[in-house]
Write an enzyme that holds these catalytic residues in place. Sequence first.
Site, PDB file in Angstrom:
ATOM      1  N   VAL A 124      -9.897   5.463   3.707  1.00 61.31           N
ATOM      2  CA  VAL A 124     -10.125   6.797   3.682  1.00 61.31           C
ATOM      3  C   VAL A 124     -11.700   7.418   3.543  1.00 61.31           C
ATOM      4  O   VAL A 124     -11.825   8.326   3.776  1.00 61.31           O
ATOM      5  CB  VAL A 124      -9.148   7.541   2.648  1.00 61.31           C
ATOM      6  CG1 VAL A 124      -7.675   7.449   3.257  1.00 61.31           C
ATOM      7  CG2 VAL A 124      -9.088   7.084   1.201  1.00 61.31           C
ATOM      8  N   HIS A 164       0.937  -1.222   0.144  1.00 66.26           N
ATOM      9  CA  HIS A 164       0.047   0.093   0.082  1.00 66.26           C
ATOM     10  C   HIS A 164       0.923   1.246  -0.018  1.00 66.26           C
ATOM     11  O   HIS A 164       2.042   1.214   0.612  1.00 66.26           O
ATOM     12  CB  HIS A 164      -0.886  -0.017   1.219  1.00 66.26           C
ATOM     13  CG  HIS A 164      -2.036  -0.903   0.993  1.00 66.26           C
ATOM     14  ND1 HIS A 164      -2.224  -2.260   1.132  1.00 66.26           N
ATOM     15  CD2 HIS A 164      -3.273  -0.546   0.599  1.00 66.26           C
ATOM     16  CE1 HIS A 164      -3.207  -2.807   0.836  1.00 66.26           C
ATOM     17  NE2 HIS A 164      -4.091  -1.883   0.611  1.00 66.26           N
ATOM     18  N   PRO A 165       0.398   2.268  -0.880  1.00 66.91           N
ATOM     19  CA  PRO A 165       1.265   3.717  -0.806  1.00 66.91           C
ATOM     20  C   PRO A 165       0.935   4.201   0.430  1.00 66.91           C
ATOM     21  O   PRO A 165       0.028   4.066   1.308  1.00 66.91           O
ATOM     22  CB  PRO A 165       0.514   4.225  -1.816  1.00 66.91           C
ATOM     23  CG  PRO A 165      -0.936   3.884  -1.812  1.00 66.91           C
ATOM     24  CD  PRO A 165      -0.723   2.405  -1.424  1.00 66.91           C
ATOM     25  N   GLN A 169      -7.754   8.774  -2.364  1.00 66.66           N
ATOM     26  CA  GLN A 169      -7.096   9.661  -1.673  1.00 66.66           C
ATOM     27  C   GLN A 169      -7.742  10.977  -1.960  1.00 66.66           C
ATOM     28  O   GLN A 169      -7.846  11.877  -1.185  1.00 66.66           O
ATOM     29  CB  GLN A 169      -5.631   9.599  -1.889  1.00 66.66           C
ATOM     30  CG  GLN A 169      -5.129   8.190  -1.412  1.00 66.66           C
ATOM     31  CD  GLN A 169      -3.549   8.404  -0.943  1.00 66.66           C
ATOM     32  OE1 GLN A 169      -3.055   9.537  -0.762  1.00 66.66           O
ATOM     33  NE2 GLN A 169      -2.862   7.347  -0.421  1.00 66.66           N
ATOM     34  N   PHE A 221       1.046   3.527   6.960  1.00 68.59           N
ATOM     35  CA  PHE A 221      -0.103   3.552   7.554  1.00 68.59           C
ATOM     36  C   PHE A 221      -1.319   3.566   6.779  1.00 68.59           C
ATOM     37  O   PHE A 221      -1.381   4.144   5.608  1.00 68.59           O
ATOM     38  CB  PHE A 221      -0.039   5.084   8.101  1.00 68.59           C
ATOM     39  CG  PHE A 221      -1.474   5.378   8.728  1.00 68.59           C
ATOM     40  CD1 PHE A 221      -1.421   5.272  10.172  1.00 68.59           C
ATOM     41  CD2 PHE A 221      -2.399   6.235   8.213  1.00 68.59           C
ATOM     42  CE1 PHE A 221      -2.673   5.582  10.741  1.00 68.59           C
ATOM     43  CE2 PHE A 221      -3.432   6.507   8.817  1.00 68.59           C
ATOM     44  CZ  PHE A 221      -3.640   6.509  10.332  1.00 68.59           C
ATOM     45  N   ILE A 222      -2.197   2.450   6.932  1.00 67.07           N
ATOM     46  CA  ILE A 222      -3.133   1.981   6.078  1.00 67.07           C
ATOM     47  C   ILE A 222      -4.761   2.368   6.776  1.00 67.07           C
ATOM     48  O   ILE A 222      -4.896   1.933   7.936  1.00 67.07           O
ATOM     49  CB  ILE A 222      -3.242   0.634   5.821  1.00 67.07           C
ATOM     50  CG1 ILE A 222      -2.016   0.315   5.162  1.00 67.07           C
ATOM     51  CG2 ILE A 222      -4.540   0.310   4.813  1.00 67.07           C
ATOM     52  CD1 ILE A 222      -1.729  -0.991   4.546  1.00 67.07           C
ATOM     53  N   SER A 253      -6.495   3.758  -5.565  1.00 66.47           N
ATOM     54  CA  SER A 253      -5.864   4.484  -4.493  1.00 66.47           C
ATOM     55  C   SER A 253      -6.243   6.069  -4.938  1.00 66.47           C
ATOM     56  O   SER A 253      -6.382   6.808  -3.902  1.00 66.47           O
ATOM     57  CB  SER A 253      -4.331   4.222  -4.270  1.00 66.47           C
ATOM     58  OG  SER A 253      -4.194   2.993  -3.383  1.00 66.47           O
TER      59      SER A 253
END
Lengths: 295, 295, 295, 295
Positions: free
Chosen positions: A126, A70-71, A91, A122-123, A87
């Site tokens: 969102v 994950h980014p 975001q 950190f996931i 993603s």
Amino acid sequence: MAQVSLDELNKADKTAFVTALADIFEHAPWVAEAVFTRRPFPTLALLYEAMTRAVRDAGSERQNALIKGHPDLAGKAARAGSLTIDSKAEQASVGLDRLTDDEFESFHRLNDSYRSKFAIPFIVCVRRHTKDSILRQFDVRLKNDAAAEHKIALAEIFRIAAFRLDQRVAAPDHLKVNGRLSTHVLDTHGGRPAEGVAVELFEIANSSTSALVARALTNANGRTEKPLICDRPIPIGCYELHFAIGDYFSRVKAPQSDPPFLGVVPIRFSVAEPEGHYHVPLLATPWSYASYRGS
Amino acid sequence: MAQVSLDELNKADKTAFVTALADIFEHAPWVAEAVFTRRPFPTLALLYEAMTRAVRDAGSERQNALIKGHPDLAGKAARAGSLTIDSKAEQASVGLDRLTDDEFESFHRLNDSYRSKFAIPFIVCVRRHTKDSILRQFDVRLKNDAAAEHKIALAEIFRIAAFRLDQRVAAPDHLKVNGRLSTHVLDTHGGRPAEGVAVELFEIANSSTSALVARALTNANGRTEKPLICDRPIPIGCYELHFAIGDYFSRVKAPQSDPPFLGVVPIRFSVAEPEGHYHVPLLATPWSYASYRGS
Amino acid sequence: MAQVSLDELNKADKTAFVTALADIFEHAPWVAEAVFTRRPFPTLALLYEAMTRAVRDAGSERQNALIKGHPDLAGKAARAGSLTIDSKAEQASVGLDRLTDDEFESFHRLNDSYRSKFAIPFIVCVRRHTKDSILRQFDVRLKNDAAAEHKIALAEIFRIAAFRLDQRVAAPDHLKVNGRLSTHVLDTHGGRPAEGVAVELFEIANSSTSALVARALTNANGRTEKPLICDRPIPIGCYELHFAIGDYFSRVKAPQSDPPFLGVVPIRFSVAEPEGHYHVPLLATPWSYASYRGS
Amino acid sequence: MAQVSLDELNKADKTAFVTALADIFEHAPWVAEAVFTRRPFPTLALLYEAMTRAVRDAGSERQNALIKGHPDLAGKAARAGSLTIDSKAEQASVGLDRLTDDEFESFHRLNDSYRSKFAIPFIVCVRRHTKDSILRQFDVRLKNDAAAEHKIALAEIFRIAAFRLDQRVAAPDHLKVNGRLSTHVLDTHGGRPAEGVAVELFEIANSSTSALVARALTNANGRTEKPLICDRPIPIGCYELHFAIGDYFSRVKAPQSDPPFLGVVPIRFSVAEPEGHYHVPLLATPWSYASYRGS
């Protein structure tokens, strides 16, 4: 990416099946592969159950790889444009693609603290959050130990997957990923629904700025034609409903002072369950009002 | 200027009497002179009644001179420092001595429009107003005819006089120049007064800025030790009470969501009678609340 | 028996002191004797504290004698007229002197059950009760063991003593033996106190009969001139307040249906603390109302 | 009498048509005859409109005959069993067939007064009334003049006809003859619908007796499975809803006093529009509640 029906998925060959679901888990087509032989899936819930089961059963090495795939939130990948399509959209939904330089710095620092403590990104799902609640999450989760964060990271990944799956696949059922925020206005001075009341919904940020989220007029039943929020999660955060009740009572010629005691009534409340039903009505006279979490 | 007692006034010689009351009406010691022979005044209300009667009976020429003796609101006299002591304090009370250049221009323009239409200065008892409500007064009153404005100017002068007289003269009675704004908080979840709730009162300006007016904690009876406003008029305008009810319910360990559904409850209301009693209580549970103009 | 002042008691000789307080504890002048040397008592609370301390320190034999000195509730002594003056007045206060034959039988049976289980009379401070709540007390207490009932009997004797002492002795302080039941009515349709509302207070018995306890009209502040109950305990039990709000709204010409949606509003509530302050207000429009335990 | 469909009526021959509708207007098959040629009627509303139009156009002589064809309310015909089937059922619906001798006398006297003043029987659509509201109607209408009562008698006959027509004829539409009374219960202590609350609806007569009309339990949404009254008019009169809220709060373990401050909450209200929708909810904590005419 275009929607695909559950029926099509149940009939597709392996390549088509895996391709369609490759991105449900970030950079992890192996999850789709793992459930291919478990077909047919009569409901989306069962497909989702199978995929999360596959991740749970995959062992900690593969789970770690999944997590690390994950980014960073609002990270350099975002600025560099190298995020997956999902993603990127996720975001953007909470404004992480439009941070000020200060905010970018702040996220950068928190990401670094998190990575240096836990060695994973950190996931967080969102779509269930506002910028404020993500920052609060950092605060809370930085105090956890690594085992707890491994668990939470997986749980958040499952939430992200549910959201993506529900959007990608048309099925007879829906996963429980959306909430609903509704209101109605009752004129307890006249003993009837209040028609034509202007209602505005704002998201209130800690920094005291507020953003208009929805605007509506009440109909003859005192309700808005559709819920103020539906078909999406209600991001965890603080909101204010504004009811232009003074204008309403002027229009129905109820005696009021000048200026009216009540002009715009603000109802401030916080959402803790993005998938919940929040019904926040207003009962009002020109001199009194009440509100509550209803049903 | 020091206070004088009604008793002293009743016994004073003419010079002392007129000197003490010379400024009750702006640049018009003749009003005090006119009532000297009517002594003794058993109450302040009767002295006030006599003085306003003297103005009413004085004929339109003298009334006009009285009206024209008043300075412009936020005018050049204010910037030049040539106001009477009373006018200076009054204009300062509502912030007219601290205008931005834009606001100064705006008042200047309105004063000019008013003067060119009515040939008298715009007079208003500023202690009863906020900057916003004064601007609204300009709007409303510029639409009147000259006769109406002559009457209103006298009425405002009487209000100013009442205020000055009540401050200047110590007497057994008080003129009705002050209002009261109070609150109390009831915890209807626990069935008891809510103790220790932080309460803040803001004045809300049209321009959306808000100024903290008062701050208090509720006591064991759910009330504040003294009213949020008392011993002065409540300026006509819009206010918000903020009740930190979420913190209170955390403290008494009532089950709440995270974040709490209700954190800070804002109650927004407008004041129309500066001399009125406004009691604005809050009845709250973690999931509902009500407020009203009480007594 | 005439009141005596605390001051007089502090100066009295032993005989006078003991005579004056002989009946505070039923057939037990020894309690007064025991505290004579502890004088002077600056407050009634300290005298009360000393007397209850004397009983607590007296040993179980004397305590048992004290307990056994009490008459049966609604017992043969009552019918035969051989009660102490205090006991007679107390039992009359709750109607135990006016029982139907069925009720008398019922009390007789309960007294016998109690005596045969615990070998002491059933003691309760009747001024704090209604007939219904006494019967409920029998039910609850018959399930206790002897030690628990010994304790409870003493606690009830202390309550009786407090009540008698507070009535007998004039002092600068009062013992906490009285409660207060009050109300006020707010017209949230008009934003003002509701004046002239007829209010009635009924005691509701299990048997569904109800007895009028008080009747009042609200004044200009929406309150009754004095509390509906004060200067006595509020007997544990169920009550109904009736507010003639339909008549009020007719009088102030608020639009209503015919017949009015709200005519008489009943608020039914129970009292659990006879010494408590119960404020039970009504906020009403012609179409809505709210009530709560206030302060 | 069996239902007939509007479709059948539109295709029937004249005899069948008139027979089917002969009793819609009491002893007046001519009304049905008058509209036969106006067929087809696409909706029940249009058939009703045509029939009432025929009566309006029939001239005062025929109208008088129609009016006089109605039996006395609770009259000798009722006791003698010589009413039409419809009249019998209607009078029974409000208990006019079960009067005590005193009530019978009272109705007899009122009927006589009415007849001797207006020379027509007293006509009212009893399905819209309680015994109390019929008696109140007598009082009000005895003060009218003959012309007013002629009009009112026709209006009541039209209401009776609407009711009979809606019952007799199955059609795509319904006449507006029925009302609805519903409730829901919200637990504002816990912020959720109150499930499992026992609700009872009583009709309250002037004479203070009350009759149970409906009983229900709230479901997981705080609502009753179906409205407490529907598919019939809500008789004009006074009602009480009883909510066993104390038991509910015991069950969910909310802290309460002993006995609970709120046990059974009675909400008393009157119905003025039998065809209206009355939604009367309860918002409650163990220490407070609110109710209102909702929507």
